[in-house]
Design an enzyme around this catalytic site. Sequence first.
Site, PDB file in Angstrom:
ATOM      1  N   PHE A   5      -6.503   7.618   2.324  1.00 39.77           N
ATOM      2  CA  PHE A   5      -7.092   6.368   1.525  1.00 39.77           C
ATOM      3  C   PHE A   5      -8.267   5.613   2.229  1.00 39.77           C
ATOM      4  O   PHE A   5      -8.552   5.888   3.500  1.00 39.77           O
ATOM      5  CB  PHE A   5      -6.029   5.414   0.968  1.00 39.77           C
ATOM      6  CG  PHE A   5      -5.334   4.834   2.250  1.00 39.77           C
ATOM      7  CD1 PHE A   5      -4.328   5.484   3.146  1.00 39.77           C
ATOM      8  CD2 PHE A   5      -5.382   3.484   2.556  1.00 39.77           C
ATOM      9  CE1 PHE A   5      -3.953   5.096   4.159  1.00 39.77           C
ATOM     10  CE2 PHE A   5      -4.782   2.980   3.653  1.00 39.77           C
ATOM     11  CZ  PHE A   5      -4.260   3.615   4.507  1.00 39.77           C
ATOM     12  N   GLY A   6      -8.818   4.536   1.553  1.00 37.65           N
ATOM     13  CA  GLY A   6      -9.501   3.647   2.525  1.00 37.65           C
ATOM     14  C   GLY A   6     -10.684   4.312   3.238  1.00 37.65           C
ATOM     15  O   GLY A   6     -11.343   5.143   2.606  1.00 37.65           O
ATOM     16  N   ASP A  30      -0.502  -4.082  10.113  1.00 38.81           N
ATOM     17  CA  ASP A  30      -1.878  -4.496   9.593  1.00 38.81           C
ATOM     18  C   ASP A  30      -2.681  -3.577  10.326  1.00 38.81           C
ATOM     19  O   ASP A  30      -2.618  -3.414  11.702  1.00 38.81           O
ATOM     20  CB  ASP A  30      -2.121  -5.996  10.002  1.00 38.81           C
ATOM     21  CG  ASP A  30      -3.240  -6.553   9.312  1.00 38.81           C
ATOM     22  OD1 ASP A  30      -3.741  -6.031   8.155  1.00 38.81           O
ATOM     23  OD2 ASP A  30      -3.856  -7.378   9.737  1.00 38.81           O
ATOM     24  N   LYS A  75      -4.258  13.929  10.384  1.00 43.11           N
ATOM     25  CA  LYS A  75      -4.201  12.513  10.252  1.00 43.11           C
ATOM     26  C   LYS A  75      -2.696  12.065  10.610  1.00 43.11           C
ATOM     27  O   LYS A  75      -2.463  10.903  11.429  1.00 43.11           O
ATOM     28  CB  LYS A  75      -4.569  11.853   9.124  1.00 43.11           C
ATOM     29  CG  LYS A  75      -4.403  10.281   8.959  1.00 43.11           C
ATOM     30  CD  LYS A  75      -4.893   9.607   7.823  1.00 43.11           C
ATOM     31  CE  LYS A  75      -4.577   8.314   7.995  1.00 43.11           C
ATOM     32  NZ  LYS A  75      -4.612   7.278   6.705  1.00 43.11           N
ATOM     33  N   ASP A 104     -10.689   6.680   5.325  1.00 46.91           N
ATOM     34  CA  ASP A 104     -10.435   8.197   5.734  1.00 46.91           C
ATOM     35  C   ASP A 104     -11.709   9.083   5.396  1.00 46.91           C
ATOM     36  O   ASP A 104     -11.912   9.718   6.387  1.00 46.91           O
ATOM     37  CB  ASP A 104      -9.180   8.766   5.049  1.00 46.91           C
ATOM     38  CG  ASP A 104      -7.856   8.011   5.779  1.00 46.91           C
ATOM     39  OD1 ASP A 104      -7.843   7.550   6.899  1.00 46.91           O
ATOM     40  OD2 ASP A 104      -6.698   8.198   5.015  1.00 46.91           O
ATOM     41  N   LYS A 160       0.375   3.971   2.893  1.00 45.83           N
ATOM     42  CA  LYS A 160       0.765   3.470   4.263  1.00 45.83           C
ATOM     43  C   LYS A 160       2.378   3.672   4.224  1.00 45.83           C
ATOM     44  O   LYS A 160       2.774   4.249   5.123  1.00 45.83           O
ATOM     45  CB  LYS A 160       0.426   1.973   4.410  1.00 45.83           C
ATOM     46  CG  LYS A 160      -0.840   1.763   4.792  1.00 45.83           C
ATOM     47  CD  LYS A 160      -1.168   0.168   4.917  1.00 45.83           C
ATOM     48  CE  LYS A 160      -0.412  -0.501   5.591  1.00 45.83           C
ATOM     49  NZ  LYS A 160      -0.907  -2.027   6.211  1.00 45.83           N
ATOM     50  N   ASN A 217       0.837  -1.185   0.043  1.00 48.08           N
ATOM     51  CA  ASN A 217      -0.023  -0.044   0.048  1.00 48.08           C
ATOM     52  C   ASN A 217       1.041   1.271   0.070  1.00 48.08           C
ATOM     53  O   ASN A 217       1.555   1.521   1.026  1.00 48.08           O
ATOM     54  CB  ASN A 217      -0.886  -0.044   1.370  1.00 48.08           C
ATOM     55  CG  ASN A 217      -1.980   0.952   1.376  1.00 48.08           C
ATOM     56  OD1 ASN A 217      -1.688   2.303   0.604  1.00 48.08           O
ATOM     57  ND2 ASN A 217      -3.195   0.730   1.871  1.00 48.08           N
TER      58      ASN A 217
HETATM   59  P1  ITT Z   1      -0.708  -4.331   3.378  1.00 49.82           P
HETATM   60  O1  ITT Z   1      -1.266  -5.408   3.985  1.00 49.82           O
HETATM   61  O2  ITT Z   1       0.218  -4.834   1.987  1.00 49.82           O
HETATM   62  O3  ITT Z   1       0.349  -3.339   4.061  1.00 49.82           O
HETATM   63  P2  ITT Z   1      -3.240  -3.282   3.034  1.00 49.82           P
HETATM   64  O4  ITT Z   1      -3.779  -2.290   2.261  1.00 49.82           O
HETATM   65  O5  ITT Z   1      -3.596  -4.404   2.791  1.00 49.82           O
HETATM   66  O6  ITT Z   1      -1.568  -3.310   2.714  1.00 49.82           O
HETATM   67  P3  ITT Z   1      -3.930  -3.179   5.667  1.00 49.82           P
HETATM   68  O7  ITT Z   1      -4.222  -4.789   5.678  1.00 49.82           O
HETATM   69  O8  ITT Z   1      -3.228  -2.701   6.863  1.00 49.82           O
HETATM   70  O9  ITT Z   1      -3.082  -2.593   4.550  1.00 49.82           O
HETATM   71  O10 ITT Z   1      -5.253  -2.443   5.806  1.00 49.82           O
HETATM   72  C1  ITT Z   1      -6.626  -2.903   5.631  1.00 49.82           C
HETATM   73  C2  ITT Z   1      -7.447  -1.794   5.077  1.00 49.82           C
HETATM   74  O11 ITT Z   1      -8.090  -1.131   6.220  1.00 49.82           O
HETATM   75  C3  ITT Z   1      -7.011  -0.852   3.964  1.00 49.82           C
HETATM   76  O12 ITT Z   1      -7.091  -1.683   2.656  1.00 49.82           O
HETATM   77  C4  ITT Z   1      -7.639  -0.014   4.092  1.00 49.82           C
HETATM   78  O13 ITT Z   1      -8.855  -0.259   3.425  1.00 49.82           O
HETATM   79  C5  ITT Z   1      -8.184   0.059   5.572  1.00 49.82           C
HETATM   80  N1  ITT Z   1      -7.288   1.128   6.114  1.00 49.82           N
HETATM   81  C6  ITT Z   1      -5.970   0.834   7.088  1.00 49.82           C
HETATM   82  N2  ITT Z   1      -5.218   1.707   7.336  1.00 49.82           N
HETATM   83  C7  ITT Z   1      -6.224   2.939   7.053  1.00 49.82           C
HETATM   84  C8  ITT Z   1      -5.952   4.196   7.348  1.00 49.82           C
HETATM   85  O14 ITT Z   1      -4.768   4.742   7.764  1.00 49.82           O
HETATM   86  N3  ITT Z   1      -6.868   5.059   6.681  1.00 49.82           N
HETATM   87  C9  ITT Z   1      -7.982   4.494   5.943  1.00 49.82           C
HETATM   88  N4  ITT Z   1      -8.118   3.051   5.749  1.00 49.82           N
HETATM   89  C10 ITT Z   1      -7.064   2.509   6.370  1.00 49.82           C
END
Ligand code: ITT
Length: 189
Positions: A143-144, A63, A165, A146, A11, A8
């Site tokens: 992202f995600g 994670d 953030k 947020d 991240k 990601n």
């Molecule tokens: P990696 O496992 O390869 O690090 P990932 O995108 O799968 O990348 P995570 O499993 O840690 O990362 O995160 C799971 C989901 O949670 C991620 O896809 C986002 O949708 C959400 N998420 C995690 N951290 C976030 C943040 O800081 N802000 C918003 N959404 C977040």
Amino acid sequence: MIYFKTSNPHKFDEAKEIFKRYGIELGQIPETYREIQADSLEEVVKDALKTIENIGRGVFIEDAGLFIKALNGFPGVYSSYIENTIGNDGILKLMEDVDDRSAVFMSVVGFKGFKGFRDFDAMIFKGEVKGEIAFESRGTEGFGYDPIFIPEGYKKTFAEDFELKTRISHRRRAIEKLARFINPFINPR
Ligand code: ITT
């Protein structure tokens, strides 16, 4: 220099910024890691750490997930899957008539150190930030989840105030603990 194994880019950018303050350079290993199905982020991270190969440096994985109280912690460990399926609109729908909007973002960082870190194999650092689920999606940064997460004590979502953030997020808190821990090894006095 240490490495963040994550697929990601958001991240990675957040983490890079935090380490910069400590004078620690961060490299990315842009790959996913083994994610078992488990009840907690910590279990996922502990298992995945076993698969991290020795590259002669410090490496960490992270994670993260969003845990919504009224949904008994959902999406939690399924955050990634849910984001990619029902998405933020789906979460807002599930929360349509729900008064208690409390939620918490959690981050679990797993660090494995090689060369100079050997005694600190498989360390865990955690961070969290409490907040609420907004009634509608707002903002374009981050992202995600947020755009639907409003941290406690504030009115804007993380996607509306990225500077906020980076100051108070779950990731900031977990990674800062890791940065403080490894700082003496990377920058010895
Ligand atoms: P990696 O496992 O390869 O690090 P990932 O995108 O799968 O990348 P995570 O499993 O840690 O990362 O995160 C799971 C989901 O949670 C991620 O896809 C986002 O949708 C959400 N998420 C995690 N951290 C976030 C943040 O800081 N802000 C918003 N959404 C977040």
